[in-house]
Scaffold this motif. Structure first.
Motif, PDB file in Angstrom:
ATOM      1  N   ASN A  82     -10.235 -22.705  30.831  1.00 53.58           N
ATOM      2  CA  ASN A  82     -11.128 -21.538  30.883  1.00 53.58           C
ATOM      3  C   ASN A  82     -10.553 -20.420  31.748  1.00 53.58           C
ATOM      4  N   SER A  83      -9.431 -20.690  32.438  1.00 55.93           N
ATOM      5  CA  SER A  83      -8.933 -19.685  33.373  1.00 55.93           C
ATOM      6  C   SER A  83      -8.151 -18.574  32.672  1.00 55.93           C
ATOM      7  N   LEU A  84      -7.249 -18.970  31.785  1.00 56.03           N
ATOM      8  CA  LEU A  84      -6.519 -17.945  31.025  1.00 56.03           C
ATOM      9  C   LEU A  84      -7.530 -17.131  30.228  1.00 56.03           C
ATOM     10  N   ASN A 131       1.509 -17.752  38.358  1.00 54.95           N
ATOM     11  CA  ASN A 131       0.978 -19.029  37.868  1.00 54.95           C
ATOM     12  C   ASN A 131       0.854 -19.011  36.351  1.00 54.95           C
ATOM     13  N   THR A 132       0.619 -17.826  35.797  1.00 57.59           N
ATOM     14  CA  THR A 132       0.492 -17.729  34.341  1.00 57.59           C
ATOM     15  C   THR A 132       1.721 -18.336  33.663  1.00 57.59           C
ATOM     16  N   TYR A 133       2.878 -18.055  34.234  1.00 54.46           N
ATOM     17  CA  TYR A 133       4.128 -18.540  33.653  1.00 54.46           C
ATOM     18  C   TYR A 133       4.128 -20.067  33.525  1.00 54.46           C
ATOM     19  N   GLY A 161      -9.026 -11.811  36.942  1.00 50.47           N
ATOM     20  CA  GLY A 161      -8.208 -13.034  36.974  1.00 50.47           C
ATOM     21  C   GLY A 161      -8.650 -13.964  38.093  1.00 50.47           C
ATOM     22  N   GLU A 162      -7.716 -14.798  38.521  1.00 51.32           N
ATOM     23  CA  GLU A 162      -8.093 -15.867  39.466  1.00 51.32           C
ATOM     24  C   GLU A 162      -8.582 -15.344  40.813  1.00 51.32           C
ATOM     25  N   VAL A 163      -8.145 -14.163  41.217  1.00 47.80           N
ATOM     26  CA  VAL A 163      -8.575 -13.637  42.521  1.00 47.80           C
ATOM     27  C   VAL A 163     -10.053 -13.227  42.517  1.00 47.80           C
ATOM     28  N   GLN A 211       0.248 -24.689  31.195  1.00 44.79           N
ATOM     29  CA  GLN A 211       0.780 -25.558  30.148  1.00 44.79           C
ATOM     30  C   GLN A 211      -0.201 -25.755  29.007  1.00 44.79           C
ATOM     31  N   GLY A 212      -1.411 -26.190  29.380  1.00 46.67           N
ATOM     32  CA  GLY A 212      -2.362 -26.707  28.391  1.00 46.67           C
ATOM     33  C   GLY A 212      -2.718 -25.698  27.331  1.00 46.67           C
ATOM     34  N   GLY A 213      -3.396 -24.624  27.720  1.00 47.34           N
ATOM     35  CA  GLY A 213      -3.757 -23.629  26.731  1.00 47.34           C
ATOM     36  C   GLY A 213      -4.941 -22.797  27.142  1.00 47.34           C
TER      37      GLY A 213
HETATM   38  C1  LIG Z   1       0.896 -25.358  36.762  1.00 47.85           C
HETATM   39  C2  LIG Z   1      -0.332 -24.642  36.281  1.00 47.85           C
HETATM   40  C3  LIG Z   1      -0.830 -24.913  35.009  1.00 47.85           C
HETATM   41  C4  LIG Z   1      -1.976 -24.250  34.543  1.00 47.85           C
HETATM   42  N1  LIG Z   1      -2.417 -24.484  33.264  1.00 47.85           N
HETATM   43  C5  LIG Z   1      -3.480 -23.773  32.793  1.00 47.85           C
HETATM   44  C6  LIG Z   1      -3.898 -23.900  31.436  1.00 47.85           C
HETATM   45  O1  LIG Z   1      -3.318 -24.635  30.662  1.00 47.85           O
HETATM   46  N2  LIG Z   1      -4.971 -23.156  31.043  1.00 47.85           N
HETATM   47  C7  LIG Z   1      -5.651 -22.318  31.870  1.00 47.85           C
HETATM   48  O2  LIG Z   1      -6.623 -21.676  31.442  1.00 47.85           O
HETATM   49  N3  LIG Z   1      -5.250 -22.161  33.152  1.00 47.85           N
HETATM   50  C8  LIG Z   1      -4.179 -22.855  33.622  1.00 47.85           C
HETATM   51  N4  LIG Z   1      -3.786 -22.685  34.917  1.00 47.85           N
HETATM   52  C9  LIG Z   1      -4.435 -21.648  35.725  1.00 47.85           C
HETATM   53  C10 LIG Z   1      -3.929 -20.301  35.267  1.00 47.85           C
HETATM   54  O3  LIG Z   1      -2.559 -20.376  34.962  1.00 47.85           O
HETATM   55  C11 LIG Z   1      -4.129 -19.231  36.322  1.00 47.85           C
HETATM   56  O4  LIG Z   1      -5.432 -19.287  36.828  1.00 47.85           O
HETATM   57  C12 LIG Z   1      -3.910 -17.857  35.718  1.00 47.85           C
HETATM   58  O5  LIG Z   1      -2.625 -17.798  35.145  1.00 47.85           O
HETATM   59  C13 LIG Z   1      -4.080 -16.800  36.783  1.00 47.85           C
HETATM   60  O6  LIG Z   1      -3.675 -15.569  36.244  1.00 47.85           O
HETATM   61  P1  LIG Z   1      -3.677 -14.306  37.174  1.00 47.85           P
HETATM   62  O7  LIG Z   1      -3.106 -13.192  36.361  1.00 47.85           O
HETATM   63  O8  LIG Z   1      -4.997 -14.128  37.795  1.00 47.85           O
HETATM   64  O9  LIG Z   1      -2.672 -14.702  38.377  1.00 47.85           O
HETATM   65  P2  LIG Z   1      -1.124 -15.073  38.340  1.00 47.85           P
HETATM   66  O10 LIG Z   1      -0.657 -15.436  36.992  1.00 47.85           O
HETATM   67  O11 LIG Z   1      -0.877 -16.055  39.414  1.00 47.85           O
HETATM   68  O12 LIG Z   1      -0.424 -13.691  38.744  1.00 47.85           O
HETATM   69  C14 LIG Z   1      -0.596 -13.141  40.034  1.00 47.85           C
HETATM   70  C15 LIG Z   1       0.355 -11.975  40.182  1.00 47.85           C
HETATM   71  O13 LIG Z   1       0.059 -11.254  41.383  1.00 47.85           O
HETATM   72  C16 LIG Z   1       1.261 -11.017  42.093  1.00 47.85           C
HETATM   73  N5  LIG Z   1       0.915 -10.831  43.511  1.00 47.85           N
HETATM   74  C17 LIG Z   1       0.317 -11.701  44.368  1.00 47.85           C
HETATM   75  N6  LIG Z   1       0.144 -11.112  45.570  1.00 47.85           N
HETATM   76  C18 LIG Z   1       0.644  -9.854  45.479  1.00 47.85           C
HETATM   77  C19 LIG Z   1       0.776  -8.770  46.375  1.00 47.85           C
HETATM   78  N7  LIG Z   1       0.358  -8.835  47.649  1.00 47.85           N
HETATM   79  N8  LIG Z   1       1.345  -7.623  45.943  1.00 47.85           N
HETATM   80  C20 LIG Z   1       1.806  -7.513  44.669  1.00 47.85           C
HETATM   81  N9  LIG Z   1       1.714  -8.508  43.767  1.00 47.85           N
HETATM   82  C21 LIG Z   1       1.139  -9.668  44.162  1.00 47.85           C
HETATM   83  C22 LIG Z   1       2.106 -12.245  41.790  1.00 47.85           C
HETATM   84  O14 LIG Z   1       3.449 -12.003  42.094  1.00 47.85           O
HETATM   85  C23 LIG Z   1       1.819 -12.379  40.294  1.00 47.85           C
HETATM   86  O15 LIG Z   1       2.569 -11.440  39.564  1.00 47.85           O
HETATM   87  C24 LIG Z   1      -2.639 -23.328  35.392  1.00 47.85           C
HETATM   88  C25 LIG Z   1      -2.140 -23.073  36.670  1.00 47.85           C
HETATM   89  C26 LIG Z   1      -0.992 -23.711  37.119  1.00 47.85           C
HETATM   90  C27 LIG Z   1      -0.473 -23.412  38.487  1.00 47.85           C
END
Ligand SMILES: Cc1cc2nc3c(=O)[nH]c(=O)nc-3n(C[C@H](O)[C@H](O)[C@H](O)COP(=O)(O)OP(=O)(O)OC[C@H]3O[C@@H](n4cnc5c(N)ncnc54)[C@H](O)[C@@H]3O)c2cc1C
Length: 489
Positions: free
Chosen positions: A370-372, A44-46, A354-356, A49-51
């Motif tokens: 606030n999530s990033l 989802n990080t990829y 992170g989000e989990v 958009q916003g920031g």
């Molecule tokens: C379209 C969109 C736009 C957003 N825009 C913003 C924004 O502008 N600002 C903001 O703060 N937040 C934004 N968010 C929220 C934010 O992007 C996410 O909350 C944040 O990127 C989560 O980061 P993360 O590293 O916790 O998880 P992720 O970036 O989702 O990464 C999770 C990783 O875990 C891996 N994974 C999952 N399950 C397993 C498994 N069983 N075994 C091995 N690997 C696994 C995945 O493949 C991935 O690599 C947006 C979200 C979306 C969907």
């Protein structure tokens, strides 16, 4: 970059912003193995958009950022965690700058913020951050990244976590990876819903791994629905029309071209997401709802939002000329695995970032951008705390033999897995979505259990859907994103 490791100091599960920040920071303390299912950029990080929100202006203040976070979170936030988050935001931004992320000079305004404090690089800020993190991680000799490696079960022995069993997508083999510390960074669970902005990997795996070793989940009824997804599904997900567009003056209108948000909240387009999503949801019962940017010059929109403009054009709409149809869809998990401010879960040796994770900063509804920020701040905090953990008793035990049973899992054909996932998504969307009723939740529970889950992926999804429903049932009053009514809508 792909290499099979079986033993490491730190096992990081997930390669989004949280996984890569924690890996980068941990690399100074020991050997780090990052595993990710699928490829490196599938997160989802990829797509963010916003920031990223942070106080960088003298006229802004930590108090104001904390207050906005708490108001958006419907007062359900952990006040101490919120204070920690906002106070450590400038350090998080400096870290991102130090690895090459170039933020635009002027932060922008987003809904729920009382000051323009959202830093962006472009309208694909997540992608920019991720690319720099990948480069930075590749430079660290202590870090190995394994793609196509999915964690399917945690290794728990004598009340501690010692790594995870993983499934290698290449040869379908299941092997253990032993770790002195295991850090879950698996992201959110939007894919449990039929309609979502989330990527395919976001099916709540980390929540299932934790629940399967007996950990309680917290606040998982607070699924945030984003009000402005483009109403055209694409490859199992919906393209997001960033909140920043509304900060830039975009309006939300009904089919007669009328603004209607004012009726729900005086902040209208800039009200927190839960309120805007519900308002859009109710208006959709009368006809289509649109995002309207037509009062802006197309060239101005293109200048500020080049990627979004281009992408929306590919769907057949010109943001400068057309009304763009929108719907609210599942977007973000405000709750998760409860952790302290260092990411520690109740199971020794297991951490979550992170989000989990549920640090409590988002309460019942996350404030935009606030999530990033949370991912960077608490991943750094976790790494600092974990650094001192290597010489512990845990570290010695890892080298002794732990009796192991390789999990016996059922793997069904992909089309079957997808069909069951779709069914779960439809039930969640219909009964556990933006508006919930006591009757609908009960119905959902029965329908979810009736799905014959044999494949481990469906079992994981089924378990978390069930737990989300239970959490909804345990909160009979509406709060933040959790809106429950006895009337059928
Ligand atoms: C379209 C969109 C736009 C957003 N825009 C913003 C924004 O502008 N600002 C903001 O703060 N937040 C934004 N968010 C929220 C934010 O992007 C996410 O909350 C944040 O990127 C989560 O980061 P993360 O590293 O916790 O998880 P992720 O970036 O989702 O990464 C999770 C990783 O875990 C891996 N994974 C999952 N399950 C397993 C498994 N069983 N075994 C091995 N690997 C696994 C995945 O493949 C991935 O690599 C947006 C979200 C979306 C969907």
């Amino acid at each position: 970059m792909t290499k099979t490791e079986t033993k490491t100091d730190f096992l990081v599960v997930g390669a989004g912003i949280a996984g890569l920040v924690v890996a980068h920071s941990l690399s100074e303390f020991g050997k780090v193995l990052v595993i990710t299912k699928g490829k490196l950029k599938q997160s989802n990080t990829y797509w963010a958009q916003g920031g990223i929100a942070a106080v960088t202006d003298k006229e802004d203040s930590f108090e104001s950022h904390a207050e906005d976070t708490t108001i958006a979170g419907a007062g359900h936030c952990n006040g101490f965690a919120v204070k920690y988050l906002v106070a450590h935001a400038p350090k998080a931004i400096n870290f991102l700058k130090s690895i090459g992320v170039e933020f635009q000079e002027d932060p922008v305004l987003e809904a729920g913020h009382s000051f323009p404090r959202v830093l962006r690089t472009s309208d694909y800020t997540g992608q920019d951050i991720l690319n720099h993190l990948i480069k930075a991680v590749k430079k660290k000799k202590n870090i190995t990244v394994q793609e196509d490696t999915e964690a399917i079960e945690l290794i728990e022995y004598s009340g501690k976590c010692y790594g995870a069993f993983v499934r290698h997508e290449e040869n379908e083999e299941i092997t253990p990876i032993f770790a002195k510390n295991t850090i879950l960074a698996t992201g959110g669970c939007g894919q449990l819903y039929e309609k979502t902005t989330n990527t395919t990997g976001s099916g709540g795996d980390g929540l299932a791994l934790a629940a399967n070793v007996g950990l309680e989940l917290k606040d998982i009824e607070f699924i945030q629905f984003h009000p402005t997804a483009l109403d055209k599904p694409d490859n199992n997900r919906y393209f997001l029309l960033s909140e920043a567009l509304r900060g830039f003056g975009a309006r939300i209108v009904n089919e007669r071209g009328e603004s209607f948000l004012q009726k729900f909240d005086k902040r209208a387009e800039l009200a927190p997401r839960d309120l805007v999503s519900r308002a859009v949801y109710f208006e959709l019962m009368n006809g289509p709802v649109y995002l309207d940017m037509r009062h802006n010059e197309a060239s101005n929109i293109k200048k500020h939002f080049p990627n979004i403009y281009k992408r929306v054009k590919e769907y057949g709409f010109d943001l400068g000329k057309d009304l763009v149809p929108i719907i609210p869809v599942a977007h973000y998990a405000c709750g998760g695995i409860p952790v302290d401010l260092t990411g520690a879960t109740k199971l020794p040796g297991l951490f979550a970032v992170g989000e989990v994770a549920c640090t409590g900063v988002h309460g019942a509804n996350r404030l935009a951008s606030n999530s990033l920020l949370e991912a960077v701040v608490f991943s750094q905090a976790a790494a600092s705390a974990l650094g001192g953990n290597l010489e512990s008793e845990q570290a010695e035990l890892i080298d002794t033999t732990i009796p192991l049973d390789i999990p016996k899992i059922v793997i069904e054909p992909m089309d079957q897995v997808m069909a069951y996932s779709k069914r779960l998504g439809q039930i969640m969307w219909k009964h556990v979505g933006i508006i919930r009723t006591t009757e609908g939740l009960e119905k959902a529970k029965k329908q979810i259990i009736s799905i014959p889950a044999r494949d481990y992926r469906i079992q994981h999804r089924q378990l978390i859907c069930y737990k989300i429903i239970e959490a909804c049932q345990n909160r009979p009053e509406s709060l933040g994103t959790h809106y429950i009514t006895s009337e059928l809508v």
